[in-house]
Design a protein around this motif. Sequence first.
Motif, PDB file in Angstrom:
ATOM      1  N   GLU A  38     -57.174 -22.693  14.250  1.00 53.39           N
ATOM      2  CA  GLU A  38     -58.083 -21.813  14.985  1.00 53.39           C
ATOM      3  C   GLU A  38     -59.409 -22.513  15.281  1.00 53.39           C
ATOM      4  OE1 GLU A  38     -58.641 -18.153  16.850  1.00 53.39           O
ATOM      5  OE2 GLU A  38     -56.844 -18.842  15.829  1.00 53.39           O
ATOM      6  N   VAL A  39     -59.983 -23.145  14.269  1.00 52.33           N
ATOM      7  CA  VAL A  39     -61.255 -23.843  14.462  1.00 52.33           C
ATOM      8  C   VAL A  39     -61.089 -24.971  15.469  1.00 52.33           C
ATOM      9  CG1 VAL A  39     -62.968 -25.322  13.325  1.00 52.33           C
ATOM     10  CG2 VAL A  39     -62.253 -23.193  12.238  1.00 52.33           C
ATOM     11  N   LEU A  40     -60.049 -25.778  15.301  1.00 52.94           N
ATOM     12  CA  LEU A  40     -59.826 -26.867  16.263  1.00 52.94           C
ATOM     13  C   LEU A  40     -59.599 -26.340  17.675  1.00 52.94           C
ATOM     14  CD1 LEU A  40     -57.531 -29.404  14.353  1.00 52.94           C
ATOM     15  CD2 LEU A  40     -59.863 -29.764  15.173  1.00 52.94           C
ATOM     16  N   GLY A  41     -58.746 -25.335  17.800  1.00 51.19           N
ATOM     17  CA  GLY A  41     -58.444 -24.785  19.120  1.00 51.19           C
ATOM     18  C   GLY A  41     -59.658 -24.175  19.795  1.00 51.19           C
ATOM     19  N   LEU A  42     -60.396 -23.354  19.057  1.00 50.35           N
ATOM     20  CA  LEU A  42     -61.582 -22.739  19.652  1.00 50.35           C
ATOM     21  C   LEU A  42     -62.653 -23.779  19.944  1.00 50.35           C
ATOM     22  CD1 LEU A  42     -61.876 -19.385  17.642  1.00 50.35           C
ATOM     23  CD2 LEU A  42     -61.035 -19.723  19.976  1.00 50.35           C
TER      24      LEU A  42
END
Length: 161
Positions: A38-42
């Motif tokens: 989630e952190v990487l994607g966002l």
Amino acid sequence: MNASTPHHVHGQHTSSRATWSQAASATLHCLTGCAIGEVLGLAIGTALGLSNLATIVLAVVLAFVFGYALTITPVLRAGVPLATALGVAFAADTVSITVMEVVDNAIMLAVPGAMDAGLASWLFWGALAFALAVAFVVTVPVNRWLIGRGKGHAVVHEYHH
């Protein structure tokens, strides 16, 4: 079935055997993979200026990739073939990751300006931390229910020796 076939016993748990501690542990495991993805994607989507939809799709895909990877790795180390390990990861994590992703992305979209705030903004990171925390709380009872029925992370535990 007897005590010498432990790989089949775990699938027979009842809800009375599932503890909140087991559920919280399984959810924390899920949260780790989800949070990484989630952190990487966002962060990637926001840095590249992708649309909210494209950013969320990227975050969800990465959450599943990292979530499954964290489950597959120890199962492979236990000597399980890749195809079986993939099946174990899918059985263990799909429902949990799905619930977590729906909740955290819904919150990110619901917090005004969070998706457009940018990586240097406290709003972005605060909303993301809040979204992941709420997703954890919502997912713990789901995992308790799954484990109590021999599903979810109960499937993985038969490979932990």
